[in-house]
Design a protein around this motif. Structure first.
Motif, PDB file in Angstrom:
ATOM      1  N   GLU A  67      11.480  22.055  18.546  1.00 41.60           N
ATOM      2  CA  GLU A  67      12.318  21.736  19.704  1.00 41.60           C
ATOM      3  C   GLU A  67      13.278  22.882  20.017  1.00 41.60           C
ATOM      4  O   GLU A  67      13.421  23.299  21.158  1.00 41.60           O
ATOM      5  N   VAL A  68      13.909  23.404  18.995  1.00 34.60           N
ATOM      6  CA  VAL A  68      14.862  24.500  19.181  1.00 34.60           C
ATOM      7  C   VAL A  68      14.138  25.765  19.621  1.00 34.60           C
ATOM      8  O   VAL A  68      14.552  26.442  20.552  1.00 34.60           O
ATOM      9  N   ARG A  69      13.037  26.090  18.945  1.00 37.72           N
ATOM     10  CA  ARG A  69      12.309  27.307  19.297  1.00 37.72           C
ATOM     11  C   ARG A  69      11.854  27.269  20.747  1.00 37.72           C
ATOM     12  O   ARG A  69      11.972  28.245  21.477  1.00 37.72           O
ATOM     13  N   ASP A  70      11.323  26.124  21.182  1.00 37.00           N
ATOM     14  CA  ASP A  70      10.839  26.016  22.553  1.00 37.00           C
ATOM     15  C   ASP A  70      11.963  26.146  23.568  1.00 37.00           C
ATOM     16  O   ASP A  70      11.801  26.781  24.604  1.00 37.00           O
ATOM     17  N   LEU A  71      13.134  25.575  23.249  1.00 37.69           N
ATOM     18  CA  LEU A  71      14.265  25.685  24.161  1.00 37.69           C
ATOM     19  C   LEU A  71      14.752  27.124  24.255  1.00 37.69           C
ATOM     20  O   LEU A  71      14.989  27.646  25.343  1.00 37.69           O
ATOM     21  N   VAL A  72      14.883  27.783  23.105  1.00 37.59           N
ATOM     22  CA  VAL A  72      15.327  29.187  23.105  1.00 37.59           C
ATOM     23  C   VAL A  72      14.305  30.040  23.835  1.00 37.59           C
ATOM     24  O   VAL A  72      14.650  30.869  24.672  1.00 37.59           O
ATOM     25  N   ARG A  73      13.032  29.837  23.531  1.00 29.45           N
ATOM     26  CA  ARG A  73      11.983  30.673  24.108  1.00 29.45           C
ATOM     27  C   ARG A  73      11.842  30.448  25.600  1.00 29.45           C
ATOM     28  O   ARG A  73      11.753  31.399  26.371  1.00 29.45           O
ATOM     29  N   SER A  74      11.799  29.212  26.033  1.00 31.20           N
ATOM     30  CA  SER A  74      11.498  28.952  27.438  1.00 31.20           C
ATOM     31  C   SER A  74      12.718  29.074  28.335  1.00 31.20           C
ATOM     32  O   SER A  74      12.747  29.909  29.232  1.00 31.20           O
ATOM     33  N   ASN A  75      13.724  28.267  28.091  1.00 33.85           N
ATOM     34  CA  ASN A  75      14.852  28.215  29.026  1.00 33.85           C
ATOM     35  C   ASN A  75      15.808  29.378  28.879  1.00 33.85           C
ATOM     36  O   ASN A  75      16.074  30.107  29.836  1.00 33.85           O
ATOM     37  N   LEU A  76      16.347  29.542  27.707  1.00 32.67           N
ATOM     38  CA  LEU A  76      17.433  30.499  27.519  1.00 32.67           C
ATOM     39  C   LEU A  76      16.950  31.949  27.592  1.00 32.67           C
ATOM     40  O   LEU A  76      17.596  32.788  28.217  1.00 32.67           O
ATOM     41  N   GLU A  77      15.841  32.244  26.971  1.00 30.24           N
ATOM     42  CA  GLU A  77      15.355  33.632  26.966  1.00 30.24           C
ATOM     43  C   GLU A  77      14.950  34.067  28.375  1.00 30.24           C
ATOM     44  O   GLU A  77      15.239  35.186  28.795  1.00 30.24           O
ATOM     45  N   HIS A  78      14.310  33.169  29.118  1.00 29.18           N
ATOM     46  CA  HIS A  78      13.917  33.512  30.491  1.00 29.18           C
ATOM     47  C   HIS A  78      15.140  33.653  31.395  1.00 29.18           C
ATOM     48  O   HIS A  78      15.188  34.546  32.251  1.00 29.18           O
ATOM     49  N   ALA A  79      16.127  32.806  31.187  1.00 27.96           N
ATOM     50  CA  ALA A  79      17.363  32.926  31.970  1.00 27.96           C
ATOM     51  C   ALA A  79      18.072  34.243  31.653  1.00 27.96           C
ATOM     52  O   ALA A  79      18.611  34.896  32.549  1.00 27.96           O
ATOM     53  N   ALA A  80      18.062  34.646  30.378  1.00 26.78           N
ATOM     54  CA  ALA A  80      18.672  35.924  29.992  1.00 26.78           C
ATOM     55  C   ALA A  80      17.919  37.091  30.611  1.00 26.78           C
ATOM     56  O   ALA A  80      18.535  38.054  31.077  1.00 26.78           O
ATOM     57  N   ASP A  81      16.595  37.013  30.621  1.00 26.24           N
ATOM     58  CA  ASP A  81      15.803  38.061  31.264  1.00 26.24           C
ATOM     59  C   ASP A  81      16.122  38.146  32.752  1.00 26.24           C
ATOM     60  O   ASP A  81      16.259  39.238  33.308  1.00 26.24           O
ATOM     61  N   ASP A  82      16.254  36.992  33.397  1.00 27.61           N
ATOM     62  CA  ASP A  82      16.590  36.966  34.823  1.00 27.61           C
ATOM     63  C   ASP A  82      17.962  37.599  35.074  1.00 27.61           C
ATOM     64  O   ASP A  82      18.141  38.352  36.035  1.00 27.61           O
ATOM     65  N   ALA A  83      18.920  37.295  34.205  1.00 30.32           N
ATOM     66  CA  ALA A  83      20.262  37.876  34.354  1.00 30.32           C
ATOM     67  C   ALA A  83      20.217  39.388  34.168  1.00 30.32           C
ATOM     68  O   ALA A  83      20.874  40.127  34.911  1.00 30.32           O
ATOM     69  N   THR A  84      19.434  39.855  33.214  1.00 32.49           N
ATOM     70  CA  THR A  84      19.304  41.299  32.989  1.00 32.49           C
ATOM     71  C   THR A  84      18.660  41.972  34.194  1.00 32.49           C
ATOM     72  O   THR A  84      19.136  43.019  34.655  1.00 32.49           O
ATOM     73  N   HIS A  85      17.609  41.374  34.720  1.00 39.07           N
ATOM     74  CA  HIS A  85      16.943  41.936  35.899  1.00 39.07           C
ATOM     75  C   HIS A  85      17.896  41.965  37.097  1.00 39.07           C
ATOM     76  O   HIS A  85      17.917  42.943  37.854  1.00 39.07           O
ATOM     77  N   ALA A  86      18.681  40.913  37.248  1.00 39.79           N
ATOM     78  CA  ALA A  86      19.642  40.876  38.353  1.00 39.79           C
ATOM     79  C   ALA A  86      20.680  41.989  38.207  1.00 39.79           C
ATOM     80  O   ALA A  86      21.035  42.641  39.194  1.00 39.79           O
ATOM     81  N   LEU A  87      21.142  42.213  36.983  1.00 39.72           N
ATOM     82  CA  LEU A  87      22.101  43.304  36.741  1.00 39.72           C
ATOM     83  C   LEU A  87      21.504  44.663  37.057  1.00 39.72           C
ATOM     84  O   LEU A  87      22.124  45.495  37.732  1.00 39.72           O
ATOM     85  N   ILE A  88      20.301  44.903  36.578  1.00 38.87           N
ATOM     86  CA  ILE A  88      19.639  46.195  36.818  1.00 38.87           C
ATOM     87  C   ILE A  88      19.390  46.392  38.309  1.00 38.87           C
ATOM     88  O   ILE A  88      19.629  47.482  38.850  1.00 38.87           O
TER      89      ILE A  88
END
Length: 135
Positions: free
Chosen positions: A40-61
């Motif tokens: 449950e934790v791995r899936d939440l970190v992998r799907s929601n949070l990691e993708h949101a972090a990638d989106d934030a990084t792309h937005a910054l760049i």
């Protein structure tokens, strides 16, 4: 109204703050491993949070690349954005490895490390809004 040398656009700081807040959420989820909710934790970190972090990084760049004036050096903005993203990637990798190796019980030393990571993420998130005034 006087002449300003600094940009009025505050979206850089908002993006840094949201990126750091995602680290706080991810480290909180990582500490849930201590309760044994591995998949449950791995899936939440992998799907929601990691993708949101990638989106934030792309937005910054993208913001840096499309801005004529930035609040501080472009290289520093790139480095900070990449470092925040790297932290999230390491958290995701930790979650993956715990599930992959089927660690039954989390060792006490690892639990302490999770707590330290969570505190470091909180300190980072608290610091991001202060970038606006560089204090």
């Amino acid at each position: 109204m006087g002449f300003r040398l600094t940009p009025q656009d505050t979206s850089f700081f908002t993006l840094f703050t949201s990126s750091a807040q995602l680290l706080v959420e991810a480290t909180r989820e990582l500490t849930r491993f201590l309760d044994g909710r591995y998949a449950e934790v791995r899936d939440l970190v992998r799907s929601n949070l990691e993708h949101a972090a990638d989106d934030a990084t792309h937005a910054l760049i993208n913001k840096v690349n499309s801005s004529f004036i930035t609040p501080f050096d472009r290289e520093d903005i790139h480095h900070l954005a990449a470092s925040l993203d790297d932290c999230m990637d390491y958290i995701e990798e930790t979650a993956d490895l715990i599930v992959l190796y089927r660690m039954g019980e989390i060792p006490d030393g690892l639990a302490e490390q999770f707590e330290i990571l969570a505190r470091m993420a909180e300190v980072t998130a608290e610091a991001m809004p202060r970038l606006r005034s560089m204090k």
